[in-house]
Write a protein that holds these residues in place. Structure first.
Motif, PDB file in Angstrom:
ATOM      1  N   PHE A 289     -10.894  -5.289   3.011  1.00  0.00           N
ATOM      2  CA  PHE A 289      -9.939  -4.916   4.114  1.00  0.00           C
ATOM      3  C   PHE A 289     -10.336  -3.606   4.579  1.00  0.00           C
ATOM      4  CE2 PHE A 289      -7.289  -7.723   1.629  1.00  0.00           C
ATOM      5  CZ  PHE A 289      -6.752  -8.289   2.505  1.00  0.00           C
ATOM      6  N   GLU A 290     -10.219  -3.189   5.844  1.00  0.00           N
ATOM      7  CA  GLU A 290     -10.668  -2.211   6.493  1.00  0.00           C
ATOM      8  C   GLU A 290      -9.697  -0.840   6.124  1.00  0.00           C
ATOM      9  OE1 GLU A 290     -11.237   0.957   9.078  1.00  0.00           O
ATOM     10  OE2 GLU A 290      -9.154  -0.097   9.524  1.00  0.00           O
ATOM     11  N   PRO A 291     -10.640   0.353   5.648  1.00  0.00           N
ATOM     12  CA  PRO A 291      -9.831   1.807   5.220  1.00  0.00           C
ATOM     13  C   PRO A 291      -8.691   1.921   5.845  1.00  0.00           C
ATOM     14  CG  PRO A 291     -12.145   1.653   5.007  1.00  0.00           C
ATOM     15  CD  PRO A 291     -11.918   0.622   5.913  1.00  0.00           C
ATOM     16  N   THR A 292      -8.947   2.325   7.245  1.00  0.00           N
ATOM     17  CA  THR A 292      -7.763   2.670   8.154  1.00  0.00           C
ATOM     18  C   THR A 292      -6.493   2.038   7.983  1.00  0.00           C
ATOM     19  OG1 THR A 292      -9.310   4.078   9.302  1.00  0.00           O
ATOM     20  CG2 THR A 292      -7.101   3.970  10.254  1.00  0.00           C
ATOM     21  N   GLU A 293      -6.678   0.740   8.283  1.00  0.00           N
ATOM     22  CA  GLU A 293      -5.710  -0.376   8.334  1.00  0.00           C
ATOM     23  C   GLU A 293      -5.073  -0.386   6.949  1.00  0.00           C
ATOM     24  OE1 GLU A 293      -3.103  -3.313   9.989  1.00  0.00           O
ATOM     25  OE2 GLU A 293      -4.100  -1.297  10.733  1.00  0.00           O
ATOM     26  N   THR A 294      -5.741  -0.428   6.031  1.00  0.00           N
ATOM     27  CA  THR A 294      -5.328  -0.299   4.624  1.00  0.00           C
ATOM     28  C   THR A 294      -4.236   0.830   4.398  1.00  0.00           C
ATOM     29  OG1 THR A 294      -7.112  -1.254   3.479  1.00  0.00           O
ATOM     30  CG2 THR A 294      -5.612  -0.165   2.032  1.00  0.00           C
ATOM     31  N   LEU A 295      -4.647   2.045   4.774  1.00  0.00           N
ATOM     32  CA  LEU A 295      -3.884   3.439   4.797  1.00  0.00           C
ATOM     33  C   LEU A 295      -2.512   3.076   5.406  1.00  0.00           C
ATOM     34  CD1 LEU A 295      -6.262   6.059   4.471  1.00  0.00           C
ATOM     35  CD2 LEU A 295      -4.818   5.076   2.623  1.00  0.00           C
ATOM     36  N   ARG A 296      -2.506   2.520   6.790  1.00  0.00           N
ATOM     37  CA  ARG A 296      -1.734   2.228   7.598  1.00  0.00           C
ATOM     38  C   ARG A 296      -0.591   1.418   6.897  1.00  0.00           C
ATOM     39  NH1 ARG A 296       0.959  -0.754  10.885  1.00  0.00           N
ATOM     40  NH2 ARG A 296      -0.418  -2.733  10.368  1.00  0.00           N
ATOM     41  N   VAL A 297      -0.884   0.428   6.341  1.00  0.00           N
ATOM     42  CA  VAL A 297       0.035  -0.648   5.866  1.00  0.00           C
ATOM     43  C   VAL A 297       0.696   0.052   4.508  1.00  0.00           C
ATOM     44  CG1 VAL A 297       0.273  -2.888   4.753  1.00  0.00           C
ATOM     45  CG2 VAL A 297      -0.991  -2.533   6.742  1.00  0.00           C
ATOM     46  N   LEU A 298      -0.226   0.822   3.925  1.00  0.00           N
ATOM     47  CA  LEU A 298       0.562   1.378   2.577  1.00  0.00           C
ATOM     48  C   LEU A 298       1.529   2.158   2.664  1.00  0.00           C
ATOM     49  CD1 LEU A 298      -2.739   2.433   0.469  1.00  0.00           C
ATOM     50  CD2 LEU A 298      -0.718   0.817  -0.221  1.00  0.00           C
ATOM     51  N   SER A 299       1.340   2.936   4.263  1.00  0.00           N
ATOM     52  CA  SER A 299       2.401   3.892   4.472  1.00  0.00           C
ATOM     53  C   SER A 299       3.800   3.091   4.702  1.00  0.00           C
ATOM     54  CB  SER A 299       2.107   4.782   5.617  1.00  0.00           C
ATOM     55  OG  SER A 299       2.116   3.853   6.838  1.00  0.00           O
ATOM     56  N   THR A 300       3.687   1.861   4.849  1.00  0.00           N
ATOM     57  CA  THR A 300       4.834   1.232   5.186  1.00  0.00           C
ATOM     58  C   THR A 300       5.599   0.698   3.994  1.00  0.00           C
ATOM     59  OG1 THR A 300       3.987  -1.060   5.462  1.00  0.00           O
ATOM     60  CG2 THR A 300       4.205   0.349   7.497  1.00  0.00           C
ATOM     61  N   LEU A 301       4.892   0.633   2.932  1.00  0.00           N
ATOM     62  CA  LEU A 301       5.603   0.064   1.611  1.00  0.00           C
ATOM     63  C   LEU A 301       6.365   0.852   0.722  1.00  0.00           C
ATOM     64  CD1 LEU A 301       1.937  -1.674   0.485  1.00  0.00           C
ATOM     65  CD2 LEU A 301       3.927  -2.740   2.087  1.00  0.00           C
ATOM     66  N   THR A 302       7.585   0.275   0.361  1.00  0.00           N
ATOM     67  CA  THR A 302       8.557   0.856  -0.504  1.00  0.00           C
ATOM     68  C   THR A 302       8.212   0.745  -1.816  1.00  0.00           C
ATOM     69  OG1 THR A 302       9.933  -0.957  -0.188  1.00  0.00           O
ATOM     70  CG2 THR A 302      10.238   0.712   1.440  1.00  0.00           C
ATOM     71  N   PRO A 303       8.967   1.725  -2.746  1.00  0.00           N
ATOM     72  CA  PRO A 303       8.609   1.635  -4.110  1.00  0.00           C
ATOM     73  C   PRO A 303       9.275   0.255  -4.779  1.00  0.00           C
ATOM     74  CG  PRO A 303       9.593   3.657  -3.418  1.00  0.00           C
ATOM     75  CD  PRO A 303       9.850   2.787  -2.408  1.00  0.00           C
ATOM     76  N   VAL A 304       8.747  -0.164  -6.123  1.00  0.00           N
ATOM     77  CA  VAL A 304       9.261  -1.387  -6.527  1.00  0.00           C
ATOM     78  C   VAL A 304      10.578  -0.947  -7.320  1.00  0.00           C
ATOM     79  CG1 VAL A 304       8.518  -2.735  -8.451  1.00  0.00           C
ATOM     80  CG2 VAL A 304       6.780  -1.888  -6.961  1.00  0.00           C
ATOM     81  N   ASN A 305      11.296  -1.866  -7.539  1.00  0.00           N
ATOM     82  CA  ASN A 305      12.617  -1.891  -8.234  1.00  0.00           C
ATOM     83  C   ASN A 305      12.453  -1.221  -9.475  1.00  0.00           C
ATOM     84  OD1 ASN A 305      15.474  -2.264  -8.740  1.00  0.00           O
ATOM     85  ND2 ASN A 305      15.003  -4.250  -9.384  1.00  0.00           N
ATOM     86  N   GLY A 306      13.132  -0.264  -9.606  1.00  0.00           N
ATOM     87  CA  GLY A 306      13.275   0.308 -11.099  1.00  0.00           C
ATOM     88  C   GLY A 306      11.885   1.415 -11.267  1.00  0.00           C
ATOM     89  N   ARG A 307      11.147   1.419 -10.301  1.00  0.00           N
ATOM     90  CA  ARG A 307       9.992   2.503 -10.546  1.00  0.00           C
ATOM     91  C   ARG A 307      10.237   3.687  -9.680  1.00  0.00           C
ATOM     92  NH1 ARG A 307       9.790  -2.145 -13.511  1.00  0.00           N
ATOM     93  NH2 ARG A 307       7.811  -2.476 -14.496  1.00  0.00           N
ATOM     94  N   PHE A 308      10.685   4.835 -10.185  1.00  0.00           N
ATOM     95  CA  PHE A 308      10.905   6.016  -9.526  1.00  0.00           C
ATOM     96  C   PHE A 308      11.898   5.856  -8.368  1.00  0.00           C
ATOM     97  CE2 PHE A 308      10.609  10.286  -8.141  1.00  0.00           C
ATOM     98  CZ  PHE A 308      10.383  11.144  -9.090  1.00  0.00           C
ATOM     99  N   GLU A 309      13.015   4.854  -8.434  1.00  0.00           N
ATOM    100  CA  GLU A 309      13.815   4.780  -7.481  1.00  0.00           C
ATOM    101  C   GLU A 309      14.689   5.766  -7.292  1.00  0.00           C
ATOM    102  OE1 GLU A 309      16.418   0.622  -6.213  1.00  0.00           O
ATOM    103  OE2 GLU A 309      15.136   0.778  -8.154  1.00  0.00           O
ATOM    104  N   ALA A 310      14.801   6.304  -6.085  1.00  0.00           N
ATOM    105  CA  ALA A 310      16.027   7.466  -6.090  1.00  0.00           C
ATOM    106  C   ALA A 310      17.401   6.826  -5.499  1.00  0.00           C
ATOM    107  CB  ALA A 310      15.378   8.168  -5.023  1.00  0.00           C
ATOM    108  N   LEU A 311      18.308   7.156  -5.958  1.00  0.00           N
ATOM    109  CA  LEU A 311      19.825   6.816  -5.499  1.00  0.00           C
ATOM    110  C   LEU A 311      20.387   8.182  -5.254  1.00  0.00           C
ATOM    111  CD1 LEU A 311      20.806   4.210  -8.119  1.00  0.00           C
ATOM    112  CD2 LEU A 311      19.584   3.663  -6.026  1.00  0.00           C
ATOM    113  N   ARG A 312      20.716   8.500  -3.817  1.00  0.00           N
ATOM    114  CA  ARG A 312      21.551   9.803  -3.474  1.00  0.00           C
ATOM    115  C   ARG A 312      22.864   9.611  -3.485  1.00  0.00           C
ATOM    116  NH1 ARG A 312      18.330  13.423  -1.365  1.00  0.00           N
ATOM    117  NH2 ARG A 312      16.058  12.954  -1.502  1.00  0.00           N
TER     118      ARG A 312
END
Length: 481
Positions: free
Chosen positions: A310-333
């Motif tokens: 996968f292309e590096p810049t596109e990989t970082l762009r998509v990574l920026s859209t991904l949310t945490p996994v359930n129960g892994r440093f999950e913040a509830l306000r």
């Protein structure tokens, strides 16, 4: 399938009987055996399958795979003696399902912490890039977009290959799977064709099973030792065992680090509970994850993606859209102004990482209240260590139950409090009932404070005296809003 085809690649000591017969199913549970089935007798830790061979033959089993031949051999049954029944089952399962791992780009993730986050986010990443993929994880399995309940970090060999077959049939190109030390030791992954393996970190865990840390480390290392030359390995250079993992591998090795020279490097530029601004190999990216441990996780994901083409810049762009996994440093306000962090941390190192991350963000602008327990029927040695780490890093510590399983919760808590001195004990709350402990933390929290509820993460149950009861940390916390 014809028996001789099922036995392809299986190292046999001797075969007694015909191998050109049709096998209608594979079983390792004697209770499920019917006429025409192949039964694999495993020398399990609790029950030895060899004790049920004669019973399976009486039910009409067409063939038996075993390490020790029975005294009486039935003339209509074929007996295949092998050195290791567990490994034989893995290879037979691969053959039975048509070796689906050879038709996927299969990537295994191993280590103590971070496996679920890395495997899950890789699955989300490649799907967001337009590819079909599967996931095998502690939280849930996926066949493309179809969720399949997960019962183990790594399923048994038959279930595992069955899921891989379903992925191939659904058109999946990739599969990302957590690889537990148990699954390696028990040969559940025998015969799988890995295109890549990722190492996260190694800290104390599962010593109740592996007996020593060296055994635990060497078991993990087998995943890399057995990689093919065309495969890739991505390893954590910040962990002292990172390069140990790959020292004997034939695969292409690349490294990641937050501290030293590596193929994939990153540093935190800004950080808050909403996420981090990172510099990854010189490119800035904001990600909705928090903590130095997650920087390592993201670097591992980035490295895997690059190795997959996968292309590096596109990989970082998509990574920026991904949310945490359930129960892994999950913040509830909370509307009251405090924040609860739900995290699966259940080892000393994981608890330390989460607490350090929270304190770095808090910067003394609020208190940290930690609620933590330890599971029953597991490594007792980590209990006092976890209590001490939690105490040292928190303004208020509440010790409570996790999954006591068959142990008395009071005994587990006694083991934890053994890690604290008299002064530390006086300021620590010990509340056996987990719901009451979480509610107490919520009552104590003021605006700007953070509550860490550690140990169970995504789990929505407690096991008490062998009985599974519904219990979800998220529901208890939200009930206090």
């Amino acid at each position: 399938m014809i028996l001789s085809n099922l036995l392809r690649g299986v190292e046999t000591l001797q075969v007694i009987g015909l191998t050109d017969k049709e096998i209608t199913a594979i079983q390792f549970d004697s209770r499920k055996v019917e006429a025409g089935h192949l039964f694999v007798a495993q020398a399990g830790t609790a029950v030895d399958g060899h004790s049920f061979i004669d019973q399976c033959v009486e039910k009409g089993a067409a063939a038996i795979v075993c390490q020790v031949l029975p005294t009486h051999l039935h003339p209509d049954c074929t007996y295949i003696q092998v050195k290791n029944s567990d490994k034989a089952l893995g290879l037979i399962a691969c053959n039975w399902f048509g070796n689906p791992s050879q038709q996927l780009r299969l990537v295994g993730v191993t280590g103590t912490n971070g496996k679920t986050t890395i495997a899950t986010l890789l699955y989300k990443l490649v799907r967001a890039m337009g590819h079909k993929a599967g996931l095998l994880s502690t939280v849930v399995n996926y066949v493309d977009n179809e969720s399949v309940p997960s019962t183990h970090t790594t399923p048994d060999a038959l279930e595992l290959n069955g899921l891989l077959r379903r992925m191939v049939d659904a058109g999946c190109e990739y599969c990302f799977m957590e690889v537990s030390s148990h699954s390696i030791a028990q040969e559940r992954i025998a015969g799988l064709d890995y295109d890549g393996a990722l190492f996260t970190n190694l800290t104390r865990d599962h010593i109740d099973y592996h007996k020593t840390f060296d055994n635990y480390r060497d078991t993990k290392k087998r995943l890399f030792d057995e990689l093919k030359k065309a495969a890739f390995a991505v390893t954590n250079k910040d962990d002292k065992n990172g390069l140990v993992m790959t020292q004997n591998t034939k695969a292409r090795v690349t490294t990641y680090s937050t501290l030293t020279i590596a193929d994939y490097k990153a540093q935190i530029l800004e950080e808050g509970f909403e996420g981090m601004l990172l510099s990854v190999n010189g490119q800035e990216v904001f990600v909705p994850l928090v903590g130095r441990f997650n920087v390592s996780n993201l670097l591992c994901i980035y490295g895997a993606a690059i190795n997959l083409g996968f292309e590096p810049t596109e990989t970082l762009r998509v990574l920026s859209t991904l949310t945490p996994v359930n129960g892994r440093f999950e913040a509830l306000r909370s509307p009251k102004g405090w924040t609860a962090i739900i995290d699966y941390a259940h080892t000393p190192d994981a608890v330390d990482n989460v607490i350090q991350t929270i304190n770095e963000i808090l910067q003394k602008k609020g208190k940290l209240i930690t609620v933590v327990g330890c599971g029953g029927n597991r490594d007792k040695g980590k209990r006092p260590m976890m209590a001490k780490i939690a105490k040292d890093g928190s303004d208020q510590l509440i010790l409570t139950s996790d999954n006591p399983r068959d142990e008395e919760p009071a005994d587990i808590l006694r083991d934890m409090t053994a890690g604290l001195n008299e002064d530390e004990l006086r300021s620590t709350l010990v509340i056996e009932d987990r719901e009451s402990a979480i509610k107490t933390a919520c009552t104590l929290a003021q605006k700007g404070d953070v509550i860490l509820v550690a140990g169970k993460g995504h789990e929505d149950y407690q096991i008490i005296k062998g009985v599974k009861h519904h219990f979800d940390d998220h529901e208890v916390v939200r009930g206090c809003f």
